[in-house]
Write a protein that holds these residues in place. Structure first.
Motif, PDB file in Angstrom:
ATOM      1  N   LEU A 123       0.789  -1.011   0.125  1.00  0.00           N
ATOM      2  CA  LEU A 123       0.040   0.152  -0.004  1.00  0.00           C
ATOM      3  C   LEU A 123       0.954   1.115   0.018  1.00  0.00           C
ATOM      4  N   PRO A 124       0.432   2.312  -0.523  1.00  0.00           N
ATOM      5  CA  PRO A 124      -0.767   2.372  -1.684  1.00  0.00           C
ATOM      6  C   PRO A 124      -0.372   1.781  -2.993  1.00  0.00           C
ATOM      7  N   ARG A 125      -1.519   1.108  -3.462  1.00  0.00           N
ATOM      8  CA  ARG A 125      -1.494   0.165  -4.769  1.00  0.00           C
ATOM      9  C   ARG A 125      -1.120   1.095  -6.082  1.00  0.00           C
ATOM     10  N   PRO A 126      -0.506   0.770  -6.684  1.00  0.00           N
ATOM     11  CA  PRO A 126      -0.161   1.437  -8.052  1.00  0.00           C
ATOM     12  C   PRO A 126      -1.510   1.326  -8.727  1.00  0.00           C
ATOM     13  N   SER A 127      -1.676   2.351  -9.582  1.00  0.00           N
ATOM     14  CA  SER A 127      -2.905   2.579 -10.270  1.00  0.00           C
ATOM     15  C   SER A 127      -3.058   1.484 -11.220  1.00  0.00           C
ATOM     16  N   PRO A 128      -4.244   1.115 -11.970  1.00  0.00           N
ATOM     17  CA  PRO A 128      -4.416  -0.025 -12.952  1.00  0.00           C
ATOM     18  C   PRO A 128      -3.803   0.392 -14.062  1.00  0.00           C
ATOM     19  N   GLU A 129      -3.332  -0.428 -15.094  1.00  0.00           N
ATOM     20  CA  GLU A 129      -2.837  -0.314 -16.227  1.00  0.00           C
ATOM     21  C   GLU A 129      -3.779   0.655 -16.982  1.00  0.00           C
ATOM     22  N   ARG A 130      -3.313   1.387 -17.952  1.00  0.00           N
ATOM     23  CA  ARG A 130      -4.217   2.194 -18.899  1.00  0.00           C
ATOM     24  C   ARG A 130      -4.876   1.266 -19.835  1.00  0.00           C
ATOM     25  N   GLN A 131      -5.995   1.612 -20.163  1.00  0.00           N
ATOM     26  CA  GLN A 131      -6.915   0.860 -21.178  1.00  0.00           C
ATOM     27  C   GLN A 131      -7.156   1.741 -22.358  1.00  0.00           C
ATOM     28  N   GLN A 132      -7.591   0.811 -23.304  1.00  0.00           N
ATOM     29  CA  GLN A 132      -8.105   1.435 -24.632  1.00  0.00           C
ATOM     30  C   GLN A 132      -9.049   2.644 -24.498  1.00  0.00           C
ATOM     31  N   GLU A 133      -9.033   3.665 -24.999  1.00  0.00           N
ATOM     32  CA  GLU A 133      -9.987   4.552 -24.819  1.00  0.00           C
ATOM     33  C   GLU A 133     -11.379   4.169 -25.505  1.00  0.00           C
ATOM     34  N   LEU A 134     -12.663   4.327 -24.876  1.00  0.00           N
ATOM     35  CA  LEU A 134     -13.859   4.291 -25.449  1.00  0.00           C
ATOM     36  C   LEU A 134     -14.144   5.180 -26.360  1.00  0.00           C
ATOM     37  N   VAL A 135     -14.881   5.090 -27.444  1.00  0.00           N
ATOM     38  CA  VAL A 135     -15.012   5.858 -28.356  1.00  0.00           C
ATOM     39  C   VAL A 135     -16.998   5.943 -28.459  1.00  0.00           C
ATOM     40  N   THR A 136     -17.365   7.092 -28.955  1.00  0.00           N
ATOM     41  CA  THR A 136     -18.488   7.385 -28.997  1.00  0.00           C
ATOM     42  C   THR A 136     -19.025   7.015 -30.407  1.00  0.00           C
TER      43      THR A 136
END
Length: 575
Positions: A123-136
């Motif tokens: 702790l504190p835990r690292p942030s999650p891995e970045r993910q592919q952006e959602l598109v509209t």
């Protein structure tokens, strides 16, 4: 022998003195007791039960896996890559998988579903891995959030107030909408002439494509494009009314008469051409079908669960796309479709059971997996019946405050206290491997437990979960499933498994239930089991406060979607 023992003891004492000396001289950063306890022992190769540490008094603080597991703290063990490669005899549930497809440890998701990521020392835990952006992207005239080239996601909420938008489940693609979008590029129009004068230059027009009527022999297949809206006939001297494709029934023949619109009035309209048409659409199975069952005629105490599906959809507003613990976006990663509600009559239980069964069976023909929400627990019987017909007898993982394997009540065999007895009597459950979780408070007789045992269903009470801890109980459920030989799993969650302080909006509440974090931790611990269908039942909004029970059910459903999504490509049950 005595001298050998003294020699061993002397060596052991010298090792201890060396450890103490290193600690006194400041050559180690860890506490002294850690080195004295675990020196010379491989924490991975310890036996399943019992520890080779220096003394049993260290069991509560030893860092080897057997001791931590014995103390209910197995999630704190540091599974380093070297420890995993050693393939110890005892391995935590989240690393196990014994489905139809053999997997290695390296193929499993390294995320520990019980503790998210890491242990307390991280702790504190690292942030999650970045993910592919959602598109509209506009699909079928509706702006939807989706991964690039991914499944159709919920309706985009851009421009709507953050907390006052349309509820998440209500924004999912509806069945008719999904089928319309999906079939646009895979539809064909079958046409055959019945009668009528065929002029040499007469043409039938579908979009920008034309076909001479005189060349049509027998049945002709015309491809339908997304922009095609109507079928028209061009004939010299006549103006014929077009046939709108959206008015045609799907996958069935329809006879249509083209009429001359230039007639003086409708009575004098001239029938020029008569054709048979069939709009044929090809539908591929989508991933997960959601289906509501607004039925509560099987309840024995407080009614009102028929309003559960509506309340759950409404209170799904705060279920956002990204699940933090699982690091998943199930509504974008899988094609999840809300297929609407099953019509179930409230006046006749047997007729309603047939209607629910038919509705579930129909949805299993067009989807890979099924998630049902109700409605009282009676619905689990016809739902499991439809599931077992497709996948075979199922292992039941049942969260509830009641066994629901009771005999007939007031002369009624089918009611919300007996769905799993009904399933057992029809051979829908696996003979071994099923488990009740959360049973508590009072029941009718001790014989109720013996009846459940005879059906091959073991019982974990709420007290078992509170006292032994969730990881130990998860391990029991997983080991029991292994007895089935890899059977498909049906996950049934009665909302009254939660304590009434958390979920008051239910028909038969019982005190002393599971807490929210315990249920979430338990569900996540089931990752890897071949769950082919699930349900959430007994939400009765009339007894709820501020919608917290419906909100709990909506979040549980999202957890179930993520759980099903994580294993459906590997469990070998796609047919």
């Amino acid at each position: 022998v005595r001298s050998a023992w003294h020699s061993s003891a002397t060596i052991g004492n010298m090792r201890r003195l060396d450890v103490v000396a290193r600690h006194v001289n400041g050559r180690t950063e860890e506490p002294l007791w850690v080195h004295l306890m675990d020196a010379g022992h491989n924490p991975v190769s310890k036996p399943r039960y019992g520890c080779q540490c220096l003394s049993d008094k260290w069991r509560y603080v030893c860092n080897c896996y057997p001791c931590l597991r014995w103390a209910g703290r197995e999630d704190e063990f540091d599974w380093t890559p070297a420890a995993i490669q050693a393939q110890p005899r005892v391995i935590p549930p989240q690393w196990k998988h014994k489905g139809r497809t053999a997997l290695t440890l390296g193929q499993l998701n390294p995320l520990n579903p019980l503790v998210c990521a890491g242990s307390d020392k991280d702790l504190p835990r690292p942030s999650p891995e970045r993910q592919q952006e959602l598109v509209t992207e506009e699909v079928g005239g509706v702006a939807r959030m989706r991964l690039p080239k991914g499944p159709y996601g919920p309706v985009a909420i851009s421009g709507l107030p953050r907390f006052a938008g349309i509820a998440t489940f209500a924004r999912l693609p509806q069945l008719h909408e999904f089928q319309t979008i999906q079939a646009c590029s895979e539809a064909v129009l079958l046409l055959r002439l019945v009668n009528g004068p065929v002029e040499p230059n007469a043409e039938i027009r579908l979009g920008e494509r034309t076909h001479r009527l005189c060349e049509i022999q027998g049945e002709v297949s015309l491809p339908v494009l997304p922009e095609d809206g109507s079928l028209k006939v061009d004939m010299a001297g006549k103006r014929l009314q077009a046939l709108a494709l959206w008015t045609l029934p799907q996958n069935s023949w329809h006879r249509h008469v083209f009429v001359d619109q230039d007639a003086d009035n409708a009575d004098n309209a001239l029938e020029v051409l008569e054709v048979d048409v069939k709009l044929k659409k090809h539908f591929q199975k989508f991933d997960i079908a959601l289906v509501g069952v607004p039925f509560d005629s099987g309840c024995s105490y407080r009614p009102g669960a028929r309003f559960g599906p509506e309340a759950i959809r409404s209170n799904s507003r705060l279920t956002r796309p990204f699940l933090i613990a699982q690091q998943q976006r199930p509504l974008q990663e899988r094609q999840v479709v809300d297929t609407g509600d099953v019509f179930a009559t409230p006046f006749n239980i047997q007729q309603a059971i047939q209607q629910i069964y038919d509705g579930c069976k129909e949805r299993l023909q067009i989807s890979r997996r099924l998630l049902v929400f109700g409605g009282d627990h009676t619905l689990s019987y016809p739902s499991i019946k439809a599931v077992a017909e497709k996948f075979g007898p199922v292992v039941l993982v049942h969260f509830d405050s009641h066994l629901d394997t009771f005999p007939a009540l007031w002369g009624q065999d089918v009611w919300h206290g007996a769905p799993f007895r009904n399933c057992w009597e029809e051979g829908l459950l696996s003979k071994e491997g099923s488990t009740h979780i959360g049973i508590r408070a009072t029941t009718y007789s001790a014989e109720d437990f013996h009846d459940s045992d005879a059906m091959g269903i073991a019982t974990l009470t709420a007290e078992d979960v509170h006292e032994s801890g969730v990881p130990a109980c998860v391990d029991v459920v997983r080991r029991r499933w292994e007895k089935s030989g890899g059977a498909p799993v049906y996950l049934s969650i009665d909302i009254d498994v939660l304590d009434p302080s958390i979920a008051p909006g239910t028909g038969t509440p019982e005190y002393g239930g599971l807490l929210a974090h315990q249920l979430l931790q338990f569900i996540r611990g089931l990752k890897g089991l071949p769950i082919v269908a699930a349900d959430v039942v007994e939400v009765a909004p009339a007894y709820d406060h501020a919608g917290i029970t419906s909100m709990a059910a909506a979040n549980i459903m999202l957890e179930q979607i993520a759980l099903i999504s994580s294993c459906m490509d590997l469990d070998g049950f796609d047919t």
